[in-house]
Design a protein around this motif. Sequence first.
Motif, PDB file in Angstrom:
ATOM      1  N   MET A 148       0.851  -1.200   0.000  1.00  0.00           N
ATOM      2  CA  MET A 148       0.000   0.000   0.000  1.00  0.00           C
ATOM      3  C   MET A 148       0.885   1.248   0.000  1.00  0.00           C
ATOM      4  O   MET A 148       1.771   1.366   0.847  1.00  0.00           O
ATOM      5  CB  MET A 148      -0.886  -0.021   1.265  1.00  0.00           C
ATOM      6  N   ASN A 149       0.643   2.163  -0.959  1.00  0.00           N
ATOM      7  CA  ASN A 149       1.440   3.393  -0.943  1.00  0.00           C
ATOM      8  C   ASN A 149       0.736   4.458  -0.083  1.00  0.00           C
ATOM      9  O   ASN A 149      -0.356   4.232   0.443  1.00  0.00           O
ATOM     10  CB  ASN A 149       1.731   3.881  -2.375  1.00  0.00           C
TER      11      ASN A 149
ATOM     12  N   THR B   1      -7.704   5.031   2.348  1.00  0.00           N
ATOM     13  CA  THR B   1      -8.267   3.882   3.074  1.00  0.00           C
ATOM     14  C   THR B   1      -8.519   4.190   4.549  1.00  0.00           C
ATOM     15  O   THR B   1      -9.455   3.670   5.148  1.00  0.00           O
ATOM     16  CB  THR B   1      -7.309   2.671   2.956  1.00  0.00           C
ATOM     17  N   ARG B   2      -7.653   5.021   5.152  1.00  0.00           N
ATOM     18  CA  ARG B   2      -7.821   5.302   6.590  1.00  0.00           C
ATOM     19  C   ARG B   2      -9.185   5.914   6.879  1.00  0.00           C
ATOM     20  O   ARG B   2      -9.658   6.792   6.176  1.00  0.00           O
ATOM     21  CB  ARG B   2      -6.737   6.280   7.082  1.00  0.00           C
TER      22      ARG B   2
ATOM     23  N   LYS C 281       0.517   4.505   8.916  1.00  0.00           N
ATOM     24  CA  LYS C 281       1.269   3.243   8.936  1.00  0.00           C
ATOM     25  C   LYS C 281       0.357   2.096   9.411  1.00  0.00           C
ATOM     26  O   LYS C 281       0.396   0.989   8.872  1.00  0.00           O
ATOM     27  CB  LYS C 281       2.495   3.377   9.854  1.00  0.00           C
ATOM     28  N   ALA C 282      -0.448   2.397  10.414  1.00  0.00           N
ATOM     29  CA  ALA C 282      -1.384   1.385  10.928  1.00  0.00           C
ATOM     30  C   ALA C 282      -2.299   0.914   9.798  1.00  0.00           C
ATOM     31  O   ALA C 282      -2.568  -0.287   9.663  1.00  0.00           O
ATOM     32  CB  ALA C 282      -2.207   1.975  12.074  1.00  0.00           C
ATOM     33  N   THR C 283      -2.755   1.848   8.993  1.00  0.00           N
ATOM     34  CA  THR C 283      -3.636   1.487   7.873  1.00  0.00           C
ATOM     35  C   THR C 283      -2.910   0.531   6.937  1.00  0.00           C
ATOM     36  O   THR C 283      -3.480  -0.485   6.505  1.00  0.00           O
ATOM     37  CB  THR C 283      -4.057   2.764   7.101  1.00  0.00           C
ATOM     38  N   GLU C 284      -1.675   0.843   6.642  1.00  0.00           N
ATOM     39  CA  GLU C 284      -0.882  -0.038   5.763  1.00  0.00           C
ATOM     40  C   GLU C 284      -0.765  -1.441   6.363  1.00  0.00           C
ATOM     41  O   GLU C 284      -0.762  -2.443   5.648  1.00  0.00           O
ATOM     42  CB  GLU C 284       0.516   0.549   5.541  1.00  0.00           C
TER      43      GLU C 284
END
Length: 172
Positions: free
Chosen positions: A1-2, A9-10, A108-111
């Motif tokens: 995921m970029n 997405t978040r 970062k959590a989303t990734e």
Amino acid sequence: MNVSEAIITRRSVRSYKNKDIPAEMLQRVMESGRMAPSARNKQNWKFVIVKDKEKKDELHKASNGQKFVKEAPTVIVGVATKPENEMKSGVPTGIVDVTIAMDHMALKATEEGLGTCWIGAFSQEDVKDILNIPDGCRVVALMTIGFPEEGLEPVYKERKNREDITCIDTYY
Ligand SMILES: Cc1cc2nc3c(=O)[nH]c(=O)nc-3n(C[C@H](O)[C@H](O)[C@H](O)COP(=O)(O)O)c2cc1C
């Protein structure tokens, strides 16, 4: 995921699976915060990772009784350690610095497939008492983090129009 995908997405996740975050995963999230920029690179911040059930229960009470605060496996509490510092602009440095770091963590959590939710509705004094945070510090925000009950597919985001929040060359 970029990064663009993570931004899209978040979303705020207020329902979590009863599943701990693997240590290395949480470590990567915290590391993204550690790498965030700060005014004059002072890094006057501290992040309390709260996993203890009783402490989370107390935090939930200190956060207007928002249930998901105790249901999330982890709550990250962002603390400005020198909240009295201001930039030349008069803007409080610590609030800006801690917020940037926590947003790095959220992306970062989303990734990592984790959901987060910012918590701004909390009692400053109660959170300090619960976590033994010195008086001279300021709690900037809490952030719940954990595996979302539902998937993290991008959803429609209610946002103001670009034209309403952007102006060119002068404020209008
Ligand atoms: C500084 C800040 C404080 C917030 N405080 C709360 C809160 O106390 N409780 C809550 O449920 N959501 C809280 N939110 C989440 C916002 O309601 C949410 O970000 C906003 O509605 C946009 O939705 P989205 O995050 O899904 O894009 C907060 C968000 C921010 C940035």
